[in-house]
Design a protein around this motif. Structure first.
Motif, PDB file in Angstrom:
ATOM      1  N   UNK A  53      45.910   3.818 -73.419  1.00  0.00           N
ATOM      2  CA  UNK A  53      46.315   2.454 -73.796  1.00  0.00           C
ATOM      3  C   UNK A  53      47.781   2.213 -73.471  1.00  0.00           C
ATOM      4  N   UNK A  54      48.603   3.224 -73.694  1.00  0.00           N
ATOM      5  CA  UNK A  54      50.024   3.090 -73.378  1.00  0.00           C
ATOM      6  C   UNK A  54      50.236   2.925 -71.877  1.00  0.00           C
ATOM      7  N   UNK A  89      60.906   5.790 -72.816  1.00  0.00           N
ATOM      8  CA  UNK A  89      60.310   7.113 -73.013  1.00  0.00           C
ATOM      9  C   UNK A  89      59.043   7.179 -72.164  1.00  0.00           C
ATOM     10  N   UNK A  90      58.751   8.353 -71.647  1.00  0.00           N
ATOM     11  CA  UNK A  90      57.540   8.491 -70.839  1.00  0.00           C
ATOM     12  C   UNK A  90      56.304   8.347 -71.727  1.00  0.00           C
ATOM     13  N   UNK A  91      55.256   7.828 -71.149  1.00  0.00           N
ATOM     14  CA  UNK A  91      54.011   7.617 -71.883  1.00  0.00           C
ATOM     15  C   UNK A  91      53.492   8.934 -72.462  1.00  0.00           C
ATOM     16  N   UNK A  92      53.664  10.023 -71.723  1.00  0.00           N
ATOM     17  CA  UNK A  92      53.149  11.311 -72.208  1.00  0.00           C
ATOM     18  C   UNK A  92      53.913  11.824 -73.426  1.00  0.00           C
ATOM     19  N   UNK A 112      37.047   7.356 -79.680  1.00  0.00           N
ATOM     20  CA  UNK A 112      38.038   6.383 -79.213  1.00  0.00           C
ATOM     21  C   UNK A 112      38.716   6.821 -77.923  1.00  0.00           C
ATOM     22  N   UNK A 113      38.581   8.084 -77.584  1.00  0.00           N
ATOM     23  CA  UNK A 113      39.183   8.580 -76.348  1.00  0.00           C
ATOM     24  C   UNK A 113      38.229   8.483 -75.164  1.00  0.00           C
ATOM     25  N   UNK A 114      36.959   8.746 -75.396  1.00  0.00           N
ATOM     26  CA  UNK A 114      35.993   8.844 -74.289  1.00  0.00           C
ATOM     27  C   UNK A 114      35.049   7.646 -74.203  1.00  0.00           C
TER      28      UNK A 114
END
Length: 135
Positions: A53-54, A89-92, A112-114
């Motif tokens: 999402x980010x 800031x990096x997304x990771x 919610x992830x897959x």
């Protein structure tokens, strides 16, 4: 021990004390938050907001803006001028915390992830649980 009096301690000392306490709190959790269930897995850097999402709202270099803990110079500027700007800031690295082991993180948040987000009870519970886990 005397009660804390913010008028008798320099801002630099107050900042140093708060930074030390904050580091203790954030470094404290090295194990899965589900440790009471006999899990001794090492906590991974869990995202409180899905990384995918980010990425959708990030700039071309995969960065987003956030309000980080200010350094001492920024603390003084906030204290004196009431001004504080967000940082890139990096997304990771955005919205990460030491949360769950890889096994539990995968199991708890698979829905919610897959899967496509179609706000059902299971997904809403997972989103709320993830947000509350960071607190």
């Amino acid at each position: 021990m005397a009660a804390f009096n913010k008028n008798k301690i320099p801002l630099s000392a107050h900042y140093a004390m708060m930074s030390k306490q904050n580091k203790k709190l954030t470094d404290k959790n090295r194990y899965c938050l589900l440790g009471e269930t006999n899990c001794r897995g090492k906590a991974i850097k869990s995202h409180s907001i899905q990384e995918a999402s980010l990425r959708k709202i990030s700039d071309s270099s995969s960065h987003v803006y956030h309000f980080a803990s200010p350094d001492f110079g920024e603390t003084q500027e906030i204290y004196n001028k009431g001004i504080y700007f967000p940082k890139k800031i990096s997304v990771s690295n955005a919205t990460v915390f030491n949360g769950f082991c890889i096994k539990h993180d995968t199991e708890l948040f698979r829905c919610i992830e897959k899967e496509k987000i179609e706000p059902n009870v299971k997904q809403l519970n997972a989103l709320h649980f993830r947000a509350a886990s960071r607190a």
